[in-house]
Design a protein around this motif. Sequence first.
Motif, PDB file in Angstrom:
ATOM      1  N   UNK A  95       0.825  -1.205   0.000  1.00  0.00           N
ATOM      2  CA  UNK A  95       0.000   0.000   0.000  1.00  0.00           C
ATOM      3  C   UNK A  95       0.859   1.255   0.000  1.00  0.00           C
ATOM      4  N   UNK A  96       1.929   1.217   0.802  1.00  0.00           N
ATOM      5  CA  UNK A  96       2.835   2.376   0.840  1.00  0.00           C
ATOM      6  C   UNK A  96       3.474   2.588  -0.525  1.00  0.00           C
ATOM      7  N   UNK A  97       3.900   1.460  -1.122  1.00  0.00           N
ATOM      8  CA  UNK A  97       4.493   1.561  -2.458  1.00  0.00           C
ATOM      9  C   UNK A  97       3.488   2.111  -3.471  1.00  0.00           C
ATOM     10  N   UNK A  98       2.265   1.569  -3.405  1.00  0.00           N
ATOM     11  CA  UNK A  98       1.216   2.046  -4.323  1.00  0.00           C
ATOM     12  C   UNK A  98       0.897   3.511  -4.068  1.00  0.00           C
ATOM     13  N   UNK A  99       0.903   3.896  -2.770  1.00  0.00           N
ATOM     14  CA  UNK A  99       0.629   5.295  -2.435  1.00  0.00           C
ATOM     15  C   UNK A  99       1.700   6.221  -2.995  1.00  0.00           C
ATOM     16  N   UNK A 100       2.949   5.804  -2.834  1.00  0.00           N
ATOM     17  CA  UNK A 100       4.039   6.624  -3.369  1.00  0.00           C
ATOM     18  C   UNK A 100       3.941   6.728  -4.891  1.00  0.00           C
ATOM     19  N   UNK A 101       3.603   5.580  -5.510  1.00  0.00           N
ATOM     20  CA  UNK A 101       3.453   5.596  -6.957  1.00  0.00           C
ATOM     21  C   UNK A 101       2.305   6.516  -7.366  1.00  0.00           C
ATOM     22  N   UNK A 106       0.148  11.559  -9.393  1.00  0.00           N
ATOM     23  CA  UNK A 106      -0.606  12.789  -9.156  1.00  0.00           C
ATOM     24  C   UNK A 106       0.281  14.007  -9.401  1.00  0.00           C
ATOM     25  N   UNK A 107       1.512  13.955  -8.897  1.00  0.00           N
ATOM     26  CA  UNK A 107       2.430  15.074  -9.116  1.00  0.00           C
ATOM     27  C   UNK A 107       2.687  15.289 -10.602  1.00  0.00           C
ATOM     28  N   UNK A 108       2.880  14.156 -11.313  1.00  0.00           N
ATOM     29  CA  UNK A 108       3.087  14.260 -12.759  1.00  0.00           C
ATOM     30  C   UNK A 108       1.853  14.845 -13.443  1.00  0.00           C
ATOM     31  N   UNK A 109       0.669  14.362 -13.013  1.00  0.00           N
ATOM     32  CA  UNK A 109      -0.568  14.876 -13.603  1.00  0.00           C
ATOM     33  C   UNK A 109      -0.739  16.359 -13.311  1.00  0.00           C
ATOM     34  N   UNK A 110      -0.438  16.759 -12.057  1.00  0.00           N
ATOM     35  CA  UNK A 110      -0.560  18.172 -11.704  1.00  0.00           C
ATOM     36  C   UNK A 110       0.404  19.031 -12.525  1.00  0.00           C
ATOM     37  N   UNK A 111       1.612  18.527 -12.714  1.00  0.00           N
ATOM     38  CA  UNK A 111       2.581  19.266 -13.526  1.00  0.00           C
ATOM     39  C   UNK A 111       2.085  19.395 -14.963  1.00  0.00           C
ATOM     40  N   UNK A 112       1.513  18.290 -15.483  1.00  0.00           N
ATOM     41  CA  UNK A 112       0.998  18.329 -16.851  1.00  0.00           C
ATOM     42  C   UNK A 112      -0.193  19.274 -16.957  1.00  0.00           C
ATOM     43  N   UNK A 113      -1.073  19.243 -15.932  1.00  0.00           N
ATOM     44  CA  UNK A 113      -2.216  20.158 -15.924  1.00  0.00           C
ATOM     45  C   UNK A 113      -1.732  21.608 -15.897  1.00  0.00           C
ATOM     46  N   UNK A 114      -0.733  21.866 -15.039  1.00  0.00           N
ATOM     47  CA  UNK A 114      -0.184  23.225 -14.970  1.00  0.00           C
ATOM     48  C   UNK A 114       0.414  23.646 -16.310  1.00  0.00           C
ATOM     49  N   UNK A 115       1.134  22.690 -16.943  1.00  0.00           N
ATOM     50  CA  UNK A 115       1.728  23.007 -18.251  1.00  0.00           C
ATOM     51  C   UNK A 115       0.647  23.309 -19.282  1.00  0.00           C
TER      52      UNK A 115
END
Length: 214
Positions: A95-101, A106-115
């Motif tokens: 679960x921790x691994x999945x959460x980190x992934x 999410x961070x990648x998606x947020x960066x893409x949304x911002x871009x």
Amino acid sequence: MAKPVATLESVSAAADALAASGVEPSLTLVQERTGGSYTTVKRHLEAWKAKRDDEAAAVDVPADVLARGSVLARELYGHALRMAEATVAQPLDRAVTALKKAEGLVATAEAEVARLEDAEQSQAGHIDRLEMQVRELELNAAAQQATLREKTEALARTESRLAELQAKHEESLEELAGLRASTKTTEALHGQLEAIQRGVQGLAGSSGRRTAGG
């Protein structure tokens, strides 16, 4: 057109309204009410939740209740921790691994949304500039058309005036030709008159000579 910008006040008002109606304010629900970008709404909503948690933590609780609650919480936490360590160690790791992934996604998606939002804003600005240039071109075209109409009308007036002057010139030429013909006639009559005068003078001289000789 530029997208609406969500403010902390508008996000807080939307979150308060949702919470008052018994609905947990989510990012999607708040964004539907306020508009604005994903990253901006997310930042303001997190600030609202932090403020709500601080206000909830600021509630005065009696000391004995806190003590009993602390003991109970420690006991429950210890029991839960032991149960977790005994039964769900591997699932927890997964679960921790999945959460980190998921957090990475999410961070990648947020960066893409911002871009994409930056690109959208840039395109909106470019569209606004193009629309302004089109309006300027339309105004220039209208001004040039007006100038062309004025020049066309001026040319028509000039051509009309030129035709009038040409007509007057032709009339003047006809008058001049008439005057020249009249002058020639006058000169001819004048020559005839001079000839008659010379004839009369000759007759008068002959008559005087005859009179003197007789």
